[in-house]
Design a protein around this motif. Structure first.
Motif, PDB file in Angstrom:
ATOM      1  N   TRP A 184      17.749  -5.669  72.165  1.00 19.15           N
ATOM      2  CA  TRP A 184      19.092  -5.622  72.881  1.00 19.15           C
ATOM      3  C   TRP A 184      19.292  -6.819  73.930  1.00 19.15           C
ATOM      4  N   SER A 185      20.549  -7.338  73.665  1.00 22.85           N
ATOM      5  CA  SER A 185      21.069  -8.536  74.860  1.00 22.85           C
ATOM      6  C   SER A 185      22.289  -7.805  75.507  1.00 22.85           C
ATOM      7  N   LYS A 186      21.859  -7.462  76.841  1.00 20.64           N
ATOM      8  CA  LYS A 186      23.082  -6.670  77.611  1.00 20.64           C
ATOM      9  C   LYS A 186      24.104  -7.921  77.825  1.00 20.64           C
ATOM     10  N   GLU A 187      23.871  -9.094  78.070  1.00 21.19           N
ATOM     11  CA  GLU A 187      24.875 -10.065  78.072  1.00 21.19           C
ATOM     12  C   GLU A 187      25.698 -10.076  76.793  1.00 21.19           C
ATOM     13  N   ALA A 188      25.235 -10.300  75.575  1.00 23.80           N
ATOM     14  CA  ALA A 188      25.929 -10.186  74.392  1.00 23.80           C
ATOM     15  C   ALA A 188      26.522  -8.947  74.169  1.00 23.80           C
ATOM     16  N   GLN A 189      25.836  -7.757  74.447  1.00 21.71           N
ATOM     17  CA  GLN A 189      26.162  -6.487  74.056  1.00 21.71           C
ATOM     18  C   GLN A 189      25.913  -6.295  72.813  1.00 21.71           C
ATOM     19  N   ASP A 190      24.817  -6.670  72.209  1.00 13.84           N
ATOM     20  CA  ASP A 190      24.705  -6.554  70.784  1.00 13.84           C
ATOM     21  C   ASP A 190      23.107  -6.611  70.723  1.00 13.84           C
ATOM     22  N   GLY A 191      22.539  -6.104  69.516  1.00 14.22           N
ATOM     23  CA  GLY A 191      21.212  -6.128  69.164  1.00 14.22           C
ATOM     24  C   GLY A 191      20.928  -5.549  67.852  1.00 14.22           C
ATOM     25  N   SER A 192      19.702  -4.695  67.988  1.00  7.97           N
ATOM     26  CA  SER A 192      19.181  -4.073  66.634  1.00  7.97           C
ATOM     27  C   SER A 192      19.725  -2.662  66.630  1.00  7.97           C
ATOM     28  N   PHE A 193      20.274  -2.102  65.351  1.00  5.23           N
ATOM     29  CA  PHE A 193      20.811  -0.971  64.982  1.00  5.23           C
ATOM     30  C   PHE A 193      20.693  -0.605  63.749  1.00  5.23           C
ATOM     31  N   THR A 194      20.130   0.657  63.340  1.00  5.79           N
ATOM     32  CA  THR A 194      19.955   1.160  62.160  1.00  5.79           C
ATOM     33  C   THR A 194      21.346   1.318  61.284  1.00  5.79           C
ATOM     34  N   GLY A 195      22.217   1.687  62.036  1.00  8.25           N
ATOM     35  CA  GLY A 195      23.447   1.836  61.396  1.00  8.25           C
ATOM     36  C   GLY A 195      23.467   3.536  60.990  1.00  8.25           C
ATOM     37  N   ASP A 196      22.713   4.190  61.364  1.00  7.95           N
ATOM     38  CA  ASP A 196      22.349   5.709  61.054  1.00  7.95           C
ATOM     39  C   ASP A 196      21.771   6.348  61.964  1.00  7.95           C
ATOM     40  N   PHE A 197      22.050   7.667  62.269  1.00  8.64           N
ATOM     41  CA  PHE A 197      21.223   8.509  63.050  1.00  8.64           C
ATOM     42  C   PHE A 197      20.482   9.580  62.622  1.00  8.64           C
ATOM     43  N   GLU A 198      20.264   9.531  61.124  1.00  2.62           N
ATOM     44  CA  GLU A 198      19.666  10.501  60.517  1.00  2.62           C
ATOM     45  C   GLU A 198      18.565  10.110  59.574  1.00  2.62           C
ATOM     46  N   ASP A 199      18.412   8.822  58.969  1.00  2.68           N
ATOM     47  CA  ASP A 199      17.410   8.268  58.116  1.00  2.68           C
ATOM     48  C   ASP A 199      16.338   8.035  58.970  1.00  2.68           C
ATOM     49  N   VAL A 200      15.181   8.648  58.931  1.00  8.14           N
ATOM     50  CA  VAL A 200      14.047   8.466  59.590  1.00  8.14           C
ATOM     51  C   VAL A 200      13.445   7.139  59.006  1.00  8.14           C
ATOM     52  N   ASN A 201      13.479   6.751  57.798  1.00  7.75           N
ATOM     53  CA  ASN A 201      12.809   5.817  57.324  1.00  7.75           C
ATOM     54  C   ASN A 201      13.404   4.364  57.903  1.00  7.75           C
ATOM     55  N   LYS A 202      14.741   4.454  58.056  1.00  7.04           N
ATOM     56  CA  LYS A 202      15.367   3.268  58.758  1.00  7.04           C
ATOM     57  C   LYS A 202      14.847   3.005  60.345  1.00  7.04           C
ATOM     58  N   GLY A 203      14.666   4.159  60.889  1.00  7.55           N
ATOM     59  CA  GLY A 203      13.977   3.991  62.167  1.00  7.55           C
ATOM     60  C   GLY A 203      12.511   3.496  62.046  1.00  7.55           C
ATOM     61  N   LYS A 204      11.977   3.855  61.276  1.00  2.21           N
ATOM     62  CA  LYS A 204      10.404   3.347  60.843  1.00  2.21           C
ATOM     63  C   LYS A 204      10.449   1.822  60.446  1.00  2.21           C
ATOM     64  N   GLN A 205      11.329   1.598  59.686  1.00  5.41           N
ATOM     65  CA  GLN A 205      11.439  -0.037  59.404  1.00  5.41           C
ATOM     66  C   GLN A 205      11.701  -0.896  60.523  1.00  5.41           C
ATOM     67  N   LEU A 206      12.675  -0.261  61.155  1.00  2.00           N
ATOM     68  CA  LEU A 206      13.087  -1.341  62.475  1.00  2.00           C
ATOM     69  C   LEU A 206      12.023  -1.302  63.405  1.00  2.00           C
ATOM     70  N   ALA A 207      11.456  -0.258  63.686  1.00  2.00           N
ATOM     71  CA  ALA A 207      10.596  -0.124  64.756  1.00  2.00           C
ATOM     72  C   ALA A 207       9.229  -1.001  64.347  1.00  2.00           C
ATOM     73  N   GLN A 208       8.760  -0.903  63.179  1.00  2.00           N
ATOM     74  CA  GLN A 208       7.705  -1.768  62.647  1.00  2.00           C
ATOM     75  C   GLN A 208       8.066  -3.195  62.845  1.00  2.00           C
ATOM     76  N   ALA A 209       9.235  -3.644  62.693  1.00  2.87           N
ATOM     77  CA  ALA A 209       9.550  -4.906  62.597  1.00  2.87           C
ATOM     78  C   ALA A 209       9.478  -5.386  63.968  1.00  2.87           C
ATOM     79  N   LEU A 210       9.866  -4.426  65.048  1.00  3.40           N
ATOM     80  CA  LEU A 210       9.603  -5.069  66.418  1.00  3.40           C
ATOM     81  C   LEU A 210       8.200  -4.825  66.708  1.00  3.40           C
ATOM     82  N   ILE A 211       7.397  -4.052  66.307  1.00  4.83           N
ATOM     83  CA  ILE A 211       5.920  -3.825  66.516  1.00  4.83           C
ATOM     84  C   ILE A 211       5.302  -5.309  66.005  1.00  4.83           C
TER      85      ILE A 211
END
Length: 338
Positions: A184-211
């Motif tokens: 996340w960049s507060k200045e740019a008001q943009d960052g990483s989003f899954t585009g979804d609030f229900e698909d747990v796998n998307k959260g796992k993939q994005l979190a793993q990328a950050l890890i």
């Protein structure tokens, strides 16, 4: 789809006039469903408490797709109840439409603003508590990298992320460190989003990328999707998660307790109960409710199993910051603030 307080979903519970009128309430979830470990679940807990403590008969209509939203709000209105609660931005158009058509019914909407004389917005300045979370994350990080991501680039989501970013910056300024924020960049008001609030796998993939980039503390702001981040953190080891909306230590599966550092809590339950009662006692108004650190509407949860990872000095700094934000001595700002 309608569920009673302790029974299986039942259409018949919503129809008819049993309990209808000033002493009953209906809630409509967004498309994330009821057991989202987020604001639907917390809002429903508030109505359940209003039923238990205040005798307000409560029922919930569960939306599972966007096509359910408008029909469910209409069904809630047709129940004859005097109070209808809707949850989230998806329900704003249907809430506005039904409120205008039914001026004698009191409406409230969680995490969104609808301007009408009979609609009360229930909002939370989560940037305040997220500031504390960012400060905490920077203070416990061993890699010097922390992260956040969202389900979508929407004000109720990015408000958390802005506060988190400012908290990380505040820790760096206070300690002469250079902890990096990923996602996340507060200045740019943009960052990483899954585009979804229900698909747990998307959260796992994005979190793993950050890890994989080195983050060892992650704050997902994505409803159920955040459980994927908890899964990735647990599998990796030496990675902690900060939950949002409610205390993830209590609402996530017990297997994740060892990696839940804290949670940014919105006391949606208390706010919903109070507003439901106001609809029955004549004190209801359309003035927005805004939860803050000062009024207890937002806060950090306890550190639970990870308390030993938070030094007494860091804990004391957080207590001081909490008081300073609550008093206005420290100001937390965001373009997404209510």
């Amino acid at each position: 789809m309608l569920a009673g307080c302790a029974s299986a979903p039942s259409d018949t519970a919503a129809s008819g006039s049993a309990g209808a009128g000033e002493n009953c309430a209906r809630m409509v979830t967004n498309s994330g469903g009821l057991d989202d470990r987020s604001f639907n679940q917390s809002s429903w807990a508030g109505l359940q408490k209003a039923e238990k403590d205040d005798g307000i008969q409560a029922r919930v209509l569960v939306s599972t797709t966007e096509n359910d939203l408008a029909p469910n709000v209409a069904q809630a209105v047709d129940s004859g109840c005097g109070f209808v609660l809707t949850v989230g931005y998806e329900l704003a158009p249907a809430t506005e439409e039904q409120a205008k058509a039914n001026p004698d019914i009191d409406f409230a909407i969680v995490d969104e603003t609808v301007e009408a004389p009979n609609v009360k917005p229930i909002l939370f300045d989560t940037a305040q508590a997220s500031y504390l979370a960012g400060y905490l994350a920077a203070g416990v990080s061993k890699t010097g990298k922390v992260a956040t991501f969202g389900g979508g680039n929407q004000p109720p989501v990015t408000l958390f992320m802005d506060g988190f970013a400012d908290g990380v910056d505040a820790y760096n300024a206070a300690h002469g460190t250079s902890v990096q924020l990923l996602g996340w960049s507060k200045e740019a008001q943009d960052g990483s989003f899954t585009g979804d609030f229900e698909d747990v796998n998307k959260g796992k993939q994005l979190a793993q990328a950050l890890i994989d980039q080195g983050a060892d503390v992650i704050m997902p702001v994505a409803g159920q999707v955040g459980e994927g981040a908890a899964s990735a953190a647990l599998a990796t080891g030496d990675v902690d998660v900060i939950w949002v909306d409610n205390d993830g230590y209590d609402t996530l599966p017990a297997e994740y307790r060892p990696i839940v550092l804290t949670s940014v809590i919105k006391d949606t339950e208390k706010a919903v109960q109070q507003i439901a009662v106001s609809s029955t006692d004549g004190s209801f108004s359309n003035d927005p409710y805004v939860g803050t650190l000062d009024n207890g509407g937002v806060d950090l949860a306890p550190f639970h199993d990870l308390a030993s990872s938070v030094s007494p000095e860091l804990s004391a700094e957080l207590d001081t910051l909490r008081d300073q934000i609550a008093s206005g001595a420290v100001t937390v700002t965001s373009p997404s603030q209510p």
